[in-house]
Design a protein around this motif. Structure first.
Motif, PDB file in Angstrom:
ATOM      1  N   GLY A  78      42.310   0.238  62.490  1.00 32.08           N
ATOM      2  CA  GLY A  78      43.109   0.354  61.269  1.00 32.08           C
ATOM      3  C   GLY A  78      42.316   0.875  60.091  1.00 32.08           C
TER       4      GLY A  78
ATOM      5  N   HIS B 158      43.079   4.484  58.467  1.00 29.90           N
ATOM      6  CA  HIS B 158      43.447   4.534  57.052  1.00 29.90           C
ATOM      7  C   HIS B 158      42.624   5.589  56.307  1.00 29.90           C
ATOM      8  CE1 HIS B 158      44.817   3.124  53.144  1.00 29.90           C
ATOM      9  NE2 HIS B 158      43.536   3.165  52.762  1.00 29.90           N
TER      10      HIS B 158
ATOM     11  N   LYS C 252      43.624   9.054  57.414  1.00 29.24           N
ATOM     12  CA  LYS C 252      44.953   9.422  56.905  1.00 29.24           C
ATOM     13  C   LYS C 252      44.819  10.115  55.552  1.00 29.24           C
ATOM     14  CE  LYS C 252      47.193   6.125  55.026  1.00 29.24           C
ATOM     15  NZ  LYS C 252      47.890   4.864  54.783  1.00 29.24           N
TER      16      LYS C 252
ATOM     17  N   ALA D 133      48.411   7.704  60.210  1.00 30.59           N
ATOM     18  CA  ALA D 133      49.262   6.708  59.551  1.00 30.59           C
ATOM     19  C   ALA D 133      50.021   5.885  60.587  1.00 30.59           C
ATOM     20  CB  ALA D 133      50.234   7.397  58.599  1.00 30.59           C
ATOM     21  N   SER D 134      50.526   6.534  61.611  1.00 31.46           N
ATOM     22  CA  SER D 134      51.235   5.813  62.683  1.00 31.46           C
ATOM     23  C   SER D 134      50.299   4.857  63.410  1.00 31.46           C
ATOM     24  CB  SER D 134      51.831   6.801  63.692  1.00 31.46           C
ATOM     25  OG  SER D 134      52.809   7.583  63.101  1.00 31.46           O
TER      26      SER D 134
ATOM     27  N   GLU E  69      47.517   3.518  62.232  1.00 30.82           N
ATOM     28  CA  GLU E  69      47.195   2.423  61.315  1.00 30.82           C
ATOM     29  C   GLU E  69      48.341   1.415  61.251  1.00 30.82           C
ATOM     30  OE1 GLU E  69      46.100   1.626  56.622  1.00 30.82           O
ATOM     31  OE2 GLU E  69      47.117   3.487  57.170  1.00 30.82           O
ATOM     32  N   LYS E  70      49.541   1.907  61.076  1.00 30.68           N
ATOM     33  CA  LYS E  70      50.711   1.036  60.975  1.00 30.68           C
ATOM     34  C   LYS E  70      50.870   0.193  62.238  1.00 30.68           C
ATOM     35  CE  LYS E  70      55.673   1.131  60.142  1.00 30.68           C
ATOM     36  NZ  LYS E  70      56.838   1.980  59.915  1.00 30.68           N
ATOM     37  N   ARG E  71      50.669   0.818  63.379  1.00 22.60           N
ATOM     38  CA  ARG E  71      50.871   0.106  64.638  1.00 22.60           C
ATOM     39  C   ARG E  71      49.863  -1.018  64.822  1.00 22.60           C
ATOM     40  NH1 ARG E  71      52.888  -2.788  66.802  1.00 22.60           N
ATOM     41  NH2 ARG E  71      53.266  -3.012  68.996  1.00 22.60           N
TER      42      ARG E  71
ATOM     43  N   ARG F 265      48.215  -2.559  62.556  1.00 22.57           N
ATOM     44  CA  ARG F 265      48.280  -3.544  61.471  1.00 22.57           C
ATOM     45  C   ARG F 265      49.618  -4.283  61.422  1.00 22.57           C
ATOM     46  NH1 ARG F 265      44.740  -0.934  56.537  1.00 22.57           N
ATOM     47  NH2 ARG F 265      42.745  -1.191  57.603  1.00 22.57           N
ATOM     48  N   SER F 266      50.518  -3.969  62.332  1.00 21.32           N
ATOM     49  CA  SER F 266      51.802  -4.666  62.351  1.00 21.32           C
ATOM     50  C   SER F 266      51.594  -6.086  62.872  1.00 21.32           C
ATOM     51  CB  SER F 266      52.820  -3.913  63.215  1.00 21.32           C
ATOM     52  OG  SER F 266      52.687  -4.266  64.567  1.00 21.32           O
TER      53      SER F 266
END
Length: 118
Positions: free
Chosen positions: A53, A57, A60, A76-77, A79-81, A83-84
């Protein structure tokens, strides 16, 4: 692979006063992004979501700034995944990491001709 309008903004910023500025920015990006991609790979190998992540980040933002907008979206995808709050499926993570690695190779190739020789 590079968003022409984003890269053109960098060229405009550099202007005619410092023709080497773009090459220097590209060189810095390529050096830093390789370190970050190594972090993504190592983090994936060790199932270290936080490590992935952080690297994603940073990638990104810097990738968007250099004009690698599609790669920035993949980061971004990723990182989002990681960090979910949901558990990350290892196969899904591997797919996202491989996609990032593949796109990074394309970005590196596209930018490689713009960096000064080491």
């Amino acid at each position: 692979m590079l968003a022409r309008d984003a890269f053109a903004a960098l060229e405009e910023l550099a202007g005619d006063d410092d023709p080497e500025l773009i090459a220097e920015l590209v060189e810095i990006y390529l050096e830093d992004s390789q370190v970050r991609m190594d972090e993504v790979s190592s983090g994936a190998a060790g199932s270290e979501g936080e490590r992935i992540g952080r690297a994603a980040h940073a990638l990104k933002s810097s990738s968007a700034n250099i004009g690698a907008v599609a790669f920035s979206r993949v980061c971004a995808s990723l990182e989002k995944r990681v960090r979910s709050d949901d558990a990350v499926d290892p196969a899904e993570l591997e797919t996202l990491v491989q996609q990032a690695l593949s796109m990074y190779a394309e970005v590196r190739d596209a930018l490689g001709s713009l960096a000064p020789p080491s």
